[in-house]
Scaffold this motif. Sequence first.
Motif, PDB file in Angstrom:
ATOM      1  N   ASP A 153      26.370  38.662 -12.344  1.00 27.10           N
ATOM      2  CA  ASP A 153      25.303  38.018 -12.580  1.00 27.10           C
ATOM      3  C   ASP A 153      24.431  38.766 -14.106  1.00 27.10           C
ATOM      4  O   ASP A 153      24.560  37.420 -14.969  1.00 27.10           O
ATOM      5  CB  ASP A 153      24.623  38.001 -11.491  1.00 27.10           C
ATOM      6  N   ARG A 154      24.874  40.079 -14.149  1.00 23.17           N
ATOM      7  CA  ARG A 154      23.860  40.824 -15.475  1.00 23.17           C
ATOM      8  C   ARG A 154      25.332  39.684 -16.231  1.00 23.17           C
ATOM      9  O   ARG A 154      24.666  39.518 -17.623  1.00 23.17           O
ATOM     10  CB  ARG A 154      24.030  41.904 -15.559  1.00 23.17           C
ATOM     11  N   PHE A 155      26.048  40.050 -16.590  1.00 24.45           N
ATOM     12  CA  PHE A 155      27.670  39.461 -17.570  1.00 24.45           C
ATOM     13  C   PHE A 155      27.526  38.492 -17.734  1.00 24.45           C
ATOM     14  O   PHE A 155      27.255  38.476 -19.408  1.00 24.45           O
ATOM     15  CB  PHE A 155      28.807  39.838 -17.118  1.00 24.45           C
ATOM     16  N   ASP A 156      26.867  37.535 -16.920  1.00 26.14           N
ATOM     17  CA  ASP A 156      26.576  36.089 -16.968  1.00 26.14           C
ATOM     18  C   ASP A 156      25.234  36.067 -18.294  1.00 26.14           C
ATOM     19  O   ASP A 156      26.014  34.752 -18.838  1.00 26.14           O
ATOM     20  CB  ASP A 156      26.409  35.159 -15.816  1.00 26.14           C
ATOM     21  N   ARG A 157      24.447  36.810 -17.720  1.00 27.63           N
ATOM     22  CA  ARG A 157      23.008  36.103 -18.551  1.00 27.63           C
ATOM     23  C   ARG A 157      23.546  36.950 -19.876  1.00 27.63           C
ATOM     24  O   ARG A 157      23.288  36.239 -20.739  1.00 27.63           O
ATOM     25  CB  ARG A 157      22.251  37.721 -17.992  1.00 27.63           C
ATOM     26  N   GLN A 158      24.364  37.939 -20.296  1.00 32.09           N
ATOM     27  CA  GLN A 158      24.036  38.607 -20.849  1.00 32.09           C
ATOM     28  C   GLN A 158      24.873  37.700 -21.308  1.00 32.09           C
ATOM     29  O   GLN A 158      25.454  37.398 -23.413  1.00 32.09           O
ATOM     30  CB  GLN A 158      24.743  39.553 -21.177  1.00 32.09           C
ATOM     31  N   HIS A 160      25.219  34.585 -21.142  1.00 37.20           N
ATOM     32  CA  HIS A 160      24.817  33.444 -21.809  1.00 37.20           C
ATOM     33  C   HIS A 160      23.965  33.339 -22.936  1.00 37.20           C
ATOM     34  O   HIS A 160      23.636  33.196 -24.368  1.00 37.20           O
ATOM     35  CB  HIS A 160      23.850  32.811 -20.841  1.00 37.20           C
ATOM     36  N   GLU A 161      23.374  34.976 -23.462  1.00 34.67           N
ATOM     37  CA  GLU A 161      22.624  35.336 -24.601  1.00 34.67           C
ATOM     38  C   GLU A 161      24.289  35.517 -25.271  1.00 34.67           C
ATOM     39  O   GLU A 161      23.054  35.598 -27.001  1.00 34.67           O
ATOM     40  CB  GLU A 161      21.528  36.278 -23.657  1.00 34.67           C
ATOM     41  N   ILE A 165      23.430  33.450 -29.115  1.00 38.13           N
ATOM     42  CA  ILE A 165      23.056  34.468 -30.139  1.00 38.13           C
ATOM     43  C   ILE A 165      24.643  34.325 -31.283  1.00 38.13           C
ATOM     44  O   ILE A 165      23.500  33.851 -32.605  1.00 38.13           O
ATOM     45  CB  ILE A 165      22.953  36.394 -30.191  1.00 38.13           C
ATOM     46  N   LYS A 166      25.664  33.907 -31.096  1.00 40.73           N
ATOM     47  CA  LYS A 166      26.484  34.002 -31.604  1.00 40.73           C
ATOM     48  C   LYS A 166      26.468  32.408 -32.393  1.00 40.73           C
ATOM     49  O   LYS A 166      26.068  32.247 -33.953  1.00 40.73           O
ATOM     50  CB  LYS A 166      27.511  34.028 -30.237  1.00 40.73           C
TER      51      LYS A 166
END
Length: 315
Positions: A153-158, A160-161, A165-166
């Motif tokens: 879940d954290r990986f998915d959020r990061q 997405h972030e 940013i990209k």
Amino acid sequence: MALARSFTESGSDEVRDGIVDACSYCATKGKLQPATHFCFDCGVYGRYICGECLQNHNMFVNNHVAEVIAILSSSRRKQLQTDLAVERRKSESIAKKLTEALQELDIHKQKRYDELLETRKKLEEEVNEKQERIFIMEIQLERSHTEQFKLQDRFDRQTHEFEGIKKKLTETSENNITLNKEKKQLEKKHEVHIAEMYDTMADEKRKHNSEMQKLTRDRDDIRDRLKLLTGVKLSEQNADIADLSDPYRAIEVSERFGQLYDDEWIDAFETLTEKKMGLSMKEAIAFLLRLVQYECFWDETHDIKTFTVVDQCCL
């Protein structure tokens, strides 16, 4: 081996009742029936048979010969008893060996049983230990799955972030490219404008210098005339007074050198050190020094007027 024994050898109390030898077949049925015949072909040492069992015996084994016990000789009966005794001793020996073998087998069985129990105990301990380890591993696995879900879940959020940013970086990069293009265009326009301003200023400066030179020449002419007139008036009656109309007297030469440094030299130095020429201070001074050395020198055929070459070279 005979399946029947003489009642006399077995020590039965039935001997006193007149039973000497018992029927082997009846004995297997739990009956005590006196034997009337003896079959030498049954077993190893023969078999005692009563009258009732004789018919069945002859029916199934018709090639055996059963003799009447009453007509047997005493030597024959004694031989039979001896053979039965030998057979009994062998049977007892075999029974003893079998008993010992069975005892050894029981000991071996007990030992093996104890070993199996010990092995079973160890296996049960290992199984319990492994079950505990499996239970702990299942708990750890469940925790790992929970942690994995959290990390995913954290990986998915990061992710997405990161994508956001990209995307922003891409937009910023495109804006930077556009701004760089605009900057280059503005710089190019600015350089053209600066060049035009330099050209305009240079033209204005040349015009100003030309006008200044003309005014200076006019001023010098007027001053020379005035000095000439004043010198003539002063020298008419005093020969020690210098001729003020002489353009090469010491004061005039000093003034001209001062004008050279204040006017032509400074203008040439500023022109050489400007952005258009791009010379440093030392390079500009060295250039002007070489120019003076090669173009402005004294000899018998040149006079002070040669210094006007500096003004032409600087312009």
